[in-house]
Design a protein around this motif. Structure first.
Motif, PDB file in Angstrom:
ATOM      1  N   PHE C 113       0.820  -1.210   0.000  1.00 29.54           N
ATOM      2  CA  PHE C 113       0.000   0.000   0.000  1.00 29.54           C
ATOM      3  C   PHE C 113       0.853   1.259   0.000  1.00 29.54           C
ATOM      4  CE2 PHE C 113      -3.126  -2.997   1.749  1.00 29.54           C
ATOM      5  CZ  PHE C 113      -4.194  -2.713   0.920  1.00 29.54           C
ATOM      6  N   THR C 114       0.372   2.273  -0.657  1.00 29.74           N
ATOM      7  CA  THR C 114       1.000   3.591  -0.587  1.00 29.74           C
ATOM      8  C   THR C 114       0.563   4.298   0.691  1.00 29.74           C
ATOM      9  OG1 THR C 114       0.825   3.661  -2.973  1.00 29.74           O
ATOM     10  CG2 THR C 114       1.383   5.728  -1.867  1.00 29.74           C
ATOM     11  N   ALA C 115      -0.711   4.108   1.051  1.00 27.65           N
ATOM     12  CA  ALA C 115      -1.233   4.808   2.228  1.00 27.65           C
ATOM     13  C   ALA C 115      -2.278   3.982   2.958  1.00 27.65           C
ATOM     14  CB  ALA C 115      -1.839   6.153   1.805  1.00 27.65           C
ATOM     15  N   VAL C 116      -2.348   4.215   4.251  1.00 33.18           N
ATOM     16  CA  VAL C 116      -3.422   3.669   5.085  1.00 33.18           C
ATOM     17  C   VAL C 116      -4.165   4.859   5.671  1.00 33.18           C
ATOM     18  CG1 VAL C 116      -3.987   2.340   7.156  1.00 33.18           C
ATOM     19  CG2 VAL C 116      -2.148   1.571   5.644  1.00 33.18           C
ATOM     20  N   ARG C 117      -5.486   4.897   5.468  1.00 35.45           N
ATOM     21  CA  ARG C 117      -6.299   5.994   5.999  1.00 35.45           C
ATOM     22  C   ARG C 117      -7.281   5.384   6.976  1.00 35.45           C
ATOM     23  NH1 ARG C 117     -10.249   8.037   8.219  1.00 35.45           N
ATOM     24  NH2 ARG C 117     -11.392   6.576   6.926  1.00 35.45           N
ATOM     25  N   CYS C 118      -7.229   5.792   8.244  1.00 31.68           N
ATOM     26  CA  CYS C 118      -8.087   5.173   9.252  1.00 31.68           C
ATOM     27  C   CYS C 118      -8.204   6.076  10.476  1.00 31.68           C
ATOM     28  CB  CYS C 118      -7.526   3.809   9.652  1.00 31.68           C
ATOM     29  SG  CYS C 118      -5.869   3.869  10.319  1.00 31.68           S
ATOM     30  N   ASN C 119      -8.910   5.586  11.497  1.00 29.84           N
ATOM     31  CA  ASN C 119      -8.936   6.325  12.763  1.00 29.84           C
ATOM     32  C   ASN C 119      -7.908   5.699  13.715  1.00 29.84           C
ATOM     33  OD1 ASN C 119     -10.219   4.181  14.301  1.00 29.84           O
ATOM     34  ND2 ASN C 119     -12.191   4.808  13.452  1.00 29.84           N
ATOM     35  N   LEU C 120      -7.734   6.284  14.879  1.00 31.75           N
ATOM     36  CA  LEU C 120      -6.650   5.836  15.748  1.00 31.75           C
ATOM     37  C   LEU C 120      -6.921   4.458  16.346  1.00 31.75           C
ATOM     38  CD1 LEU C 120      -3.880   6.646  16.834  1.00 31.75           C
ATOM     39  CD2 LEU C 120      -5.013   7.756  18.771  1.00 31.75           C
ATOM     40  N   SER C 121      -8.202   4.138  16.578  1.00 30.03           N
ATOM     41  CA  SER C 121      -8.513   2.801  17.094  1.00 30.03           C
ATOM     42  C   SER C 121      -8.122   1.743  16.072  1.00 30.03           C
ATOM     43  CB  SER C 121     -10.019   2.681  17.394  1.00 30.03           C
ATOM     44  OG  SER C 121     -10.370   3.462  18.507  1.00 30.03           O
ATOM     45  N   GLU C 122      -8.459   2.004  14.806  1.00 30.53           N
ATOM     46  CA  GLU C 122      -8.121   1.027  13.764  1.00 30.53           C
ATOM     47  C   GLU C 122      -6.597   0.900  13.641  1.00 30.53           C
ATOM     48  OE1 GLU C 122     -12.242   1.981  11.289  1.00 30.53           O
ATOM     49  OE2 GLU C 122     -10.401   3.109  10.870  1.00 30.53           O
ATOM     50  N   LEU C 123      -5.906   2.018  13.704  1.00 33.61           N
ATOM     51  CA  LEU C 123      -4.452   1.956  13.603  1.00 33.61           C
ATOM     52  C   LEU C 123      -3.843   1.146  14.747  1.00 33.61           C
ATOM     53  CD1 LEU C 123      -2.089   3.754  11.854  1.00 33.61           C
ATOM     54  CD2 LEU C 123      -1.576   4.191  14.265  1.00 33.61           C
ATOM     55  N   LYS C 124      -4.359   1.373  15.958  1.00 36.04           N
ATOM     56  CA  LYS C 124      -3.832   0.618  17.098  1.00 36.04           C
ATOM     57  C   LYS C 124      -4.078  -0.880  16.929  1.00 36.04           C
ATOM     58  CE  LYS C 124      -3.964   4.070  20.808  1.00 36.04           C
ATOM     59  NZ  LYS C 124      -4.663   4.442  22.064  1.00 36.04           N
ATOM     60  N   THR C 125      -5.245  -1.209  16.400  1.00 33.83           N
ATOM     61  CA  THR C 125      -5.521  -2.631  16.156  1.00 33.83           C
ATOM     62  C   THR C 125      -4.480  -3.205  15.203  1.00 33.83           C
ATOM     63  OG1 THR C 125      -7.883  -2.351  16.468  1.00 33.83           O
ATOM     64  CG2 THR C 125      -7.207  -4.265  15.204  1.00 33.83           C
ATOM     65  N   LEU C 126      -4.190  -2.478  14.135  1.00 31.13           N
ATOM     66  CA  LEU C 126      -3.210  -2.968  13.169  1.00 31.13           C
ATOM     67  C   LEU C 126      -1.815  -3.010  13.783  1.00 31.13           C
ATOM     68  CD1 LEU C 126      -4.347  -1.258   9.854  1.00 31.13           C
ATOM     69  CD2 LEU C 126      -5.045  -3.432  10.854  1.00 31.13           C
ATOM     70  N   ALA C 127      -1.529  -2.054  14.663  1.00 26.02           N
ATOM     71  CA  ALA C 127      -0.193  -1.987  15.245  1.00 26.02           C
ATOM     72  C   ALA C 127      -0.009  -2.990  16.386  1.00 26.02           C
ATOM     73  CB  ALA C 127       0.083  -0.569  15.750  1.00 26.02           C
TER      74      ALA C 127
END
Lengths: 273, 273, 273
Positions: C113-127
């Motif tokens: 992916f070039t970019a991930v666009r999400c909210n902070l909850s989604e980012l934390k889940t991925l992280a």
């Protein structure tokens, strides 16, 4: 009487799981947001029950059911039942195809719904297996009017008792009943049927009202029905000579966005049957 | 000439089965309601033919086709043929993928469509297997303008004769033909292409006009094309400096809601080629 | 700085492939048209990669993922990678179900992916695999505010570096970073969260900006985030006392339709962190 119902939705902001059709999903989502609730749509069988478990309420709508979403509906409905969360069934087009009729009947058997929201043709299909439906709309003979109100109310009450659900049957006049008590609601205007999905939206709204008002399902469902009809009435007064059903669609949702608990209390037009 | 076509739709209120994409389904439904028809969307193979049998007309749109809806399209289309009900094909994106091109060609072979509504790139794909399409829009070279009108009309007429369908090909100028007679329609404005799904909406509208006017498919299809373009023109005059494509989207449907048979008659801008 | 980014979109009119949800697909399409790009939605595994190959950019949105669209996402994403086309991931509801979390993680592993666009909850889940999400919205603790900005920015930068993507995380304050540089963006207003799919729309818009501005992904993504927020601010000033979230929905898209490169330049409210 209905004031507290809307207040509870605005305060609790319940998350509502919708397994619904792709025609009106956007309107259902924006209507839920307008009343203060949050929508989530998820219809794959692999995640449906898990999403339901996150949510305060569930709305199952057969509008564009398919072989993949039907198992999701069953799984989600059963999970809602296990967790004691309110679930609403909108049997869109029951009577229009065997798939719809049988899916609706199976859902009714296997899921402990809190409420069924539909038109009189769909209710008759569920009650008797026969119908005079015109596609997804009620047949002419099944429009609830002053003339057939008493008869319709008896039928809806019987259905409600038999299936132990709140039945919210809408038409020119609406009937909401828990099988014992029945309310007849005269909010709403005919032009609402020129906007696709006002029924679907009401079903999602009913799930939000039920979720925020546990233990008061009759009042909660009736409040949702009054709110939707009242928004139609108020939105109609905003129509200019150029506005048609598309602008009306937006105005209904806009109106709910601004509806206050007091406004609902004053505008609700119902009587106990 | 077109006045009676719209009158018939408003009087008969035909129920139209749409197997269509999830991007523009809501607009197709509200546009059908705006013209006085009723929509039903149903795309599971298990119920598609049964729903078609309930309806006065069928619109098949490939916008977001998938492995499940393609069999539904075939089943519904064949049933419409058996019952003598008009069916419209909108081969959205034919040429953009093998799945779309092959599905469109298979549908054309197996279903006796009354009409095909598409852009010139899609028509060329169906006619020749090649295309200059840009995704779901016509390629630059395939925009019908005064310069290429005669050539395009010959091509569309040939397609129409070969497949025994009304061909309604839209672009800056529209061509509607039954293979013998051809109309060139100059209603519509460029901004309509900034609203997603105006083509899809026209295809559904065409199905409604065909359903309400049996035996007059050329006039019915041409009336639908004029009506859609005219609504775009009229809606455009309503735009304020702040309104963009989203408000325009609603205004087009609003305008159809108020369009009278006389208004269509006066506003239709066409000539016989 | 951002002026040229929008100019490039309006000049190149990139075709954007969206594999997205049926709730907000119409808004994503109209928003893309409003900025001068063209949308195509196609989610069958049989055609997904082929459609991607036609397009200048790809947006993958998990909003209503299912067992059929997940393989389409993987195939399209890989093809975009092979062809060097920008792809955006919007992991809607990551954390809300195992299917969503695992699909998002798998896409992140297998698609460049070039970019991930999400909210902070989604980012934390991925992280981290954990979350405080509320359905598809960020949990209360995950709203980016002045108080947690520094901490959130560090987290987002770390994610960006680890996955070699532009991370565009939106909330009351937005953070866009390439792992080295980070911008903090203060465009946008709270009412945007009362319109379903403003996040989905931004993800599609980001794909268009990336596609039209190769080699400048941080600037392009940040410009898209500023543009969306600015449209929300401007649209809000147009609201009358009767307008609610439904009219606001249309006004946001309308505003982008009229947004000029200079307007974006002047209205962009950001700082380098």
């Amino acid at each position: 009487m209905f004031k507290e119902m809307l207040e509870a939705v605005r305060q609790q902001r319940p998350l509502i799981h919708n397994i619904t059709n792709y025609v009106t999903a956007n309107d259902c989502a924006n209507l839920l947001l307008a009343c203060g609730a949050s929508p989530i749509m998820a219809d794959d069988p692999e995640e449906a029950a898990e999403i339901t478990a996150l949510c305060a309420g569930l709305c199952i709508n057969l509008g564009t059911l398919n072989h993949s979403t039907v198992p999701a509906m069953l799984a989600a409905g059963k999970r809602a039942g296990e967790l004691g969360r309110p679930a609403v069934l909108d049997p869109v087009g029951a009577g229009a195809s065997r798939l719809r009729t049988e899916t609706a009947l199976r859902l009714l058997r296997e899921v402990p719904f809190t409420a069924v929201r539909c038109n009189l043709s769909e209710l008759k299909t569920l009650a008797y297996g026969s119908t005079t439906a015109k596609g997804v709309d009620a047949g002419e003979a099944d429009r609830i009017t002053e003339e057939n109100l008493a008869h319709a109310a008896a039928l809806v009450k019987d259905f409600s008792r038999r299936h132990r659900v709140i039945a919210a049957v809408t038409g020119p006049i609406d009937i909401v009943t828990d099988g014992e008590r029945a309310l007849c609601i005269r909010n709403g205007i005919p032009m609402m049927s020129a906007v696709t999905g006002t029924g679907c939206q009401l079903s999602s709204l009913t799930a939000a009202f039920l979720a925020a008002n546990p233990g008061q399902p009759l009042k909660a469902a009736a409040a949702a029905v009054c709110a939707m009809g009242l928004c139609g009435e108020t939105a109609c007064r905003r129509l200019t000579g150029q506005d048609g059903n598309a602008s009306f669609r937006s105005y209904i949702i806009d109106t709910l966005y601004h509806l206050t608990p007091d406004g609902l209390e004053k505008g609700a037009n119902y009587e106990v049957l």
